[in-house]
Every structure is written in structure tokens, then in C-alpha cells.
Design an enzyme around this catalytic site. Structure first.
Site, PDB file in Angstrom:
ATOM      1  N   GLU A 118       5.269   2.142   8.760  1.00  0.00           N
ATOM      2  CA  GLU A 118       4.302   1.125   8.568  1.00  0.00           C
ATOM      3  C   GLU A 118       3.147   1.013   9.669  1.00  0.00           C
ATOM      4  O   GLU A 118       3.403   0.365  10.702  1.00  0.00           O
ATOM      5  CB  GLU A 118       5.051  -0.448   8.530  1.00  0.00           C
ATOM      6  CG  GLU A 118       4.193  -1.558   8.214  1.00  0.00           C
ATOM      7  CD  GLU A 118       5.156  -2.959   8.312  1.00  0.00           C
ATOM      8  OE1 GLU A 118       4.591  -3.695   7.989  1.00  0.00           O
ATOM      9  OE2 GLU A 118       6.431  -2.766   8.591  1.00  0.00           O
ATOM     10  N   LYS A 120       4.448   1.614   4.169  1.00  0.00           N
ATOM     11  CA  LYS A 120       4.093   0.298   3.999  1.00  0.00           C
ATOM     12  C   LYS A 120       2.826  -0.001   4.573  1.00  0.00           C
ATOM     13  O   LYS A 120       2.934   0.233   5.846  1.00  0.00           O
ATOM     14  CB  LYS A 120       5.414  -0.490   4.837  1.00  0.00           C
ATOM     15  CG  LYS A 120       5.193  -1.879   4.445  1.00  0.00           C
ATOM     16  CD  LYS A 120       6.378  -2.681   4.763  1.00  0.00           C
ATOM     17  CE  LYS A 120       6.167  -4.040   4.694  1.00  0.00           C
ATOM     18  NZ  LYS A 120       7.430  -4.912   4.843  1.00  0.00           N
TER      19      LYS A 120
END
EC number: 4.1.2.13
Length: 301
Positions: free
Chosen positions: A176, A213
Site C-alpha cells: 500500500e 492497495k
């Protein structure tokens, strides 16, 4: 790695619920939920209250595997139980929802236009515990604030170095590198980020699987080629500070991108609601996020 869970993550219809607020963000999450700071007096009481909130969400009939593929947990939640079962076991065995774990220790001080992750000296032990507690995958977050090529390269390299270690431990890492939606020259940061991610993916051994992400991009479908990469099990989007409505609108314009929302999932839930009110609000949020995640996917099949 559980092959049934991997198949569900790769090809299932739904989104990932992020229930992973940690020590620093827990008081804010409780305030949003309607619990004032005078309701608890130490960390243990605080975490007990947040576990009750998460348990209420997870046990709600609205929290259904028809719409939700996975849930990201905080370490403290992983170690607790729901109805006498470890949280991850309850999610998978009772709800058929794949459990993930947040493993980072927060953000380092800004430098080169980014915030790397703080050191994780106990990561090996945490990964062993996660495997023992039947966690499927992990999540770790960095932040990009400026289109600084050196900083963005550092962020992506750190994420993938740790991601390979996590995969070797038997877990699927969610990588992420968030781009701050309020930052200047955001589109240039996204361009540099995609270039660095593509380079890292190209260098991975053929058996390594990751998830990504990412912030919902400023240009629709900008990450579509990453979604098609054979190393990538799924690309999910964080809400990044958008309201649920705006996040859903933006997400719906990106083919193949599904949600992994935290605040935007729980923004209308409060401790004071009756179970009927709570379930109705949660159901409305889940249905809206599911629709934004899936409907455009179905339209392209």
C-alpha cells in the site's frame, strides 16, 4: 497459503473491509463511533471497546460474504476472540471472509516528499503468529506526498522487499503506497508510482503473488495494466479521505478496481444505535461500496 482463500481473493465478487485502525488512530475511530475518551482509562479498556465495535460489525448480518471478500485486522484484533474463536477463524469459518493483518508500525518522518514505514524489528515473530492464527495476508502502508522520483522509488523498494519476506513466510502481502489525494502534482506522483511498481513486479520470481492497495487514481483506469499483471492477485483502493459517496463515485469509474475502505465503510455507525439501526446503516454502506466495486466489472465481462 490457503488455496481456497486465494481463489476467493483473486476471482470473488466483493470488496475488502478495512477494520485495522491501530493504537494511534483508535481514539479517533472510537470518537467517530460515538465513544468519548472518558469511557476508557487505559489502552486495554480502549482496545476492548474497539474490539466490541469490530465484533458488532463482523457479527452483523449485513457483513456478508456475498458482498465482502476479506477483512483487514489490527494485531490486537487478531489476538482476540469472537464467540470463543480467534477472530480470523470466525471470519473464515463462520463468515467465509478472508482474514488479513496490518503489520506496519506506522509512518516515519517525512523525507524526499514521502513517508516510509517505520522499522519493524519484530516482523518475523509477527508473521509466525499470523500464520499460527490462520491469517491469509498482510497489509502495510506508506504515503507519497510529492512527485519526488527518489522518494517514490524508496517507498516502492521498501514495500516490495518486505513483501517478498512476507510471501516467503506463507502470507500474501498487500502493498500500500498511498498517494495523498490532497497533494500537489498528484497525477505525476501516480505516474512515477506506477512506473516503479511495474519495475518491481517485473523483477519478482514467477511464483510470487502480491496484492496492491492504491489511492483511487486521478485518471480513470490508470492502474488497469497493473490489475492484469500475473503477479497481482487483486488491486484494491483506499478511500483516502474522500467521503463514502465521492469514493464510491470515483471507484465506479475504474474497471477491475475494488474497494478496501475503512472510514468510508463505518462513517455512519454509532454505539448509540439499536441493532436494527446499526445493521441497516452498515447494510446501506456495504451495498453502496459493493455496487461501486463490482457493477463496472460485470459490465466489461
Amino acid at each position: 497459503m490457503d488455496k481456497e482463500q486465494l481463489e476467493r481473493v483473486r476471482n470473488g465478487k466483493g470488496f475488502i473491509a478495512a477494520l485495522d485502525q491501530s493504537g494511534g488512530s483508535t481514539p479517533k475511530a472510537l470518537l467517530q463511533y460515538g465513544i468519548q475518551e472518558d469511557r476508557y482509562h487505559n489502552d486495554e479498556e480502549m482496545f476492548e471497546l474497539v474490539h466490541e465495535m469490530r465484533t458488532r460489525i463482523i457479527k452483523s448480518p449485513a457483513f456478508d460474504s456475498k458482498y465482502i471478500l476479506g477483512a483487514i485486522l489490527f494485531e490486537n484484533t487478531m489476538d482476540r476472540t469472537i464467540d470463543g474463536m480467534l477472530t480470523a477463524d470466525y471470519l473464515w469459518k463462520v463468515k467465509n471472509i478472508v482474514p488479513f493483518l496490518k503489520v506496519d508500525k506506522g509512518l516515519a518522518e517525512p523525507g524526499n516528499g514521502v513517508q516510509l514505514m517505520k522499522p519493524m524489528p519484530d516482523l518475523d515473530g509477527l508473521l509466525r503468529r499470523a500464520v499460527d492464527r490462520h491469517i491469509f495476508g498482510t497489509k502495510m502502508r506508506s504515503v507519497i506526498k510529492e512527485p519526488n522520483p527518489e522518494g517514490i522509488r524508496e517507498v516502492v523498494q521498501q514495500q516490495f522487499e518486505l513483501g517478498k519476506k512476507i510471501f516467503a513466510a506463507g502470507l500474501v502481502p498487500i502493498i500500500e503506497p498511498e498517494v495523498d489525494i490532497h497533494s500537489a502534482n498528484r497525477a505525476e506522483s501516480e505516474r512515477l508510482l506506477k512506473k516503479e511498481i511495474a519495475a518491481q513486479l517485473a523483477s519478482l520470481p514467477s511464483n510470487v503473488i502480491v496484492m496492491l492497495k492504491l489511492s483511487i487514481p486521478s485518471e480513470d483506469d490508470f492502474y488497469h495494466d497493473l490489475i492484469d499483471d500475473p503477479h497481482v492477485a487483486r488491486v484494491v483502493a483506499l478511500s483516502g479521505g474522500y467521503s463514502q459517496s465521492e469514493a464510491n463515485d470515483r471507484l465506479a469509474r475504474n474497471r477491475g478496481l475494488i474497494a478496501s475502505f475503512s472510514r468510508a465503510l463505518s462513517q455512519d455507525l454509532t454505539d448509540q444505535q439499536s441493532n436494527e439501526e446499526f445493521d441497516a446503516k452498515l447494510s446501506a454502506s456495504i451495498q453502496a461500496i459493493y455496487k461501486a466495486s463490482i457493477e463496472k466489472i460485470a459490465a466489461t465481462i
